[in-house]
Design an enzyme around this catalytic site. Structure first.
Site, PDB file in Angstrom:
ATOM      1  N   GLU A  97      44.392  31.056  58.686  1.00 50.76           N
ATOM      2  CA  GLU A  97      45.870  31.700  58.117  1.00 50.76           C
ATOM      3  C   GLU A  97      46.208  32.087  57.163  1.00 50.76           C
ATOM      4  OE1 GLU A  97      48.837  31.030  60.066  1.00 50.76           O
ATOM      5  OE2 GLU A  97      49.053  28.786  60.010  1.00 50.76           O
ATOM      6  N   ASP A  98      47.410  32.554  57.528  1.00 49.05           N
ATOM      7  CA  ASP A  98      48.115  33.856  56.682  1.00 49.05           C
ATOM      8  C   ASP A  98      48.264  33.154  55.173  1.00 49.05           C
ATOM      9  OD1 ASP A  98      49.854  32.926  58.192  1.00 49.05           O
ATOM     10  OD2 ASP A  98      51.134  34.268  57.937  1.00 49.05           O
ATOM     11  N   ASP A 101      52.607  26.247  53.551  1.00 51.71           N
ATOM     12  CA  ASP A 101      52.876  25.738  52.962  1.00 51.71           C
ATOM     13  C   ASP A 101      53.666  24.643  52.753  1.00 51.71           C
ATOM     14  OD1 ASP A 101      55.666  25.794  51.375  1.00 51.71           O
ATOM     15  OD2 ASP A 101      56.608  26.818  53.112  1.00 51.71           O
ATOM     16  N   PHE A 150      59.320  33.134  47.919  1.00 54.22           N
ATOM     17  CA  PHE A 150      59.424  33.304  49.677  1.00 54.22           C
ATOM     18  C   PHE A 150      58.271  34.809  49.705  1.00 54.22           C
ATOM     19  CE2 PHE A 150      60.498  34.143  53.444  1.00 54.22           C
ATOM     20  CZ  PHE A 150      61.059  33.781  54.737  1.00 54.22           C
ATOM     21  N   ARG A 163      56.323  42.427  57.799  1.00 53.72           N
ATOM     22  CA  ARG A 163      55.891  42.073  58.198  1.00 53.72           C
ATOM     23  C   ARG A 163      54.413  42.878  58.178  1.00 53.72           C
ATOM     24  NH1 ARG A 163      54.876  37.795  61.304  1.00 53.72           N
ATOM     25  NH2 ARG A 163      56.762  37.224  62.677  1.00 53.72           N
TER      26      ARG A 163
HETATM   27  C1  PRP Z   1      54.334  30.686  59.214  1.00 55.48           C
HETATM   28  C2  PRP Z   1      52.538  30.822  58.600  1.00 55.48           C
HETATM   29  C3  PRP Z   1      52.694  29.606  58.315  1.00 55.48           C
HETATM   30  C4  PRP Z   1      53.457  28.608  58.779  1.00 55.48           C
HETATM   31  C5  PRP Z   1      52.538  27.876  57.458  1.00 55.48           C
HETATM   32  O1  PRP Z   1      54.787  30.307  60.467  1.00 55.48           O
HETATM   33  O2  PRP Z   1      52.205  31.557  59.694  1.00 55.48           O
HETATM   34  O3  PRP Z   1      51.590  30.135  60.388  1.00 55.48           O
HETATM   35  O4  PRP Z   1      54.594  29.039  58.845  1.00 55.48           O
HETATM   36  O5  PRP Z   1      54.111  26.621  57.261  1.00 55.48           O
HETATM   37  P1  PRP Z   1      54.010  25.128  56.747  1.00 55.48           P
HETATM   38  O6  PRP Z   1      52.781  24.841  56.085  1.00 55.48           O
HETATM   39  O7  PRP Z   1      55.273  25.312  56.190  1.00 55.48           O
HETATM   40  O8  PRP Z   1      54.249  24.338  58.433  1.00 55.48           O
HETATM   41  P2  PRP Z   1      55.916  30.619  61.284  1.00 55.48           P
HETATM   42  O9  PRP Z   1      56.155  29.742  61.613  1.00 55.48           O
HETATM   43  O10 PRP Z   1      57.153  31.902  60.421  1.00 55.48           O
HETATM   44  O11 PRP Z   1      55.502  31.987  61.976  1.00 55.48           O
HETATM   45  P3  PRP Z   1      54.966  33.791  62.332  1.00 55.48           P
HETATM   46  O12 PRP Z   1      53.251  33.391  61.707  1.00 55.48           O
HETATM   47  O13 PRP Z   1      55.093  34.042  63.333  1.00 55.48           O
HETATM   48  O14 PRP Z   1      56.139  34.102  61.565  1.00 55.48           O
END
Ligand code: PRP
Length: 174
Positions: A97-98, A101, A150, A163
């Site tokens: 995972e990236d 949050d 952010f 991105r």
């Molecule tokens: C972001 C990020 C994680 C997630 C974290 O994805 O890449 O997957 O939110 O959120 P949390 O810990 O608050 O639940 P996003 O939904 O923005 O989709 P993306 O990866 O396609 O940009």
């Protein structure tokens, strides 16, 4: 009021940390049959760098999750819009995972993948962002701990912008 981007983690720092993580993962999974599950879209760049730094080949799969909440807040229900295609039963699985949050996404995904009955399930997350955590999720490999802000770049977006930048930036109000 606009925003500016301030570089928080450079290309060199990312590359160094990815190499360190790959070395640890390489040691921990030596001789095993590892499936890495990337979380689209954000993790695709990190995953691509990580797998190429590993000392052995792995199987790669992806999931895509959507959280429905108000505005830019990710609070709310999480849905799978693309599930894994590999069989995970009795296999060693590592989620890639990236960013974590609130923690809702990884918590949901962890429970979901556990229902596939893998032999083991661990999590590798590039950025552990701690200020808004609502659910604690066990992270086995962490690239960077970031208190707040952010973040964009290296897979992370703001409304699909920024991105593909090779560094990680923090957005700041001008
Ligand atoms: C972001 C990020 C994680 C997630 C974290 O994805 O890449 O997957 O939110 O959120 P949390 O810990 O608050 O639940 P996003 O939904 O923005 O989709 P993306 O990866 O396609 O940009």
């Amino acid at each position: 009021m606009g925003t500016t981007k301030r570089c928080l983690i450079s290309r060199a720092e990312i590359a160094r940390r990815v190499a360190e993580l790959a070395e640890r993962i390489g040691r921990d999974y030596a001789g095993r049959d590892l499936v890495m599950v990337g979380v689209l879209k954000g993790a695709f760049i990190f995953l691509a760098d990580l797998v190429r730094a590993l000392p052995f080949p792995v199987i790669v799969d992806f999931v895509r999750l959507k959280s429905y909440g108000a505005g830019t807040e990710s609070a709310g229900e999480i849905h799978i819009t693309k599930d894994v295609e590999e069989s995970l039963k009795d296999r060693d699985v590592l989620i890639v995972e990236d960013i974590i949050d609130l923690g809702l996404t990884l918590d949901f995904l962890r429970q979901h993948l556990l229902s596939h009955r893998p032999r083991s399930l661990k999590i590798c997350c590039l950025i552990d962002k701690q200020e808004r955590r609502e659910v604690e999720v066990p992270l086995d490999y962490v690239g960077f701990v970031v208190e707040q802000g952010f973040l964009v770049g290296y897979g992370l977006d703001c409304g699909e912008q920024s991105r593909t930048l090779p560094e990680i930036f923090v957005l700041e109000k001008k």
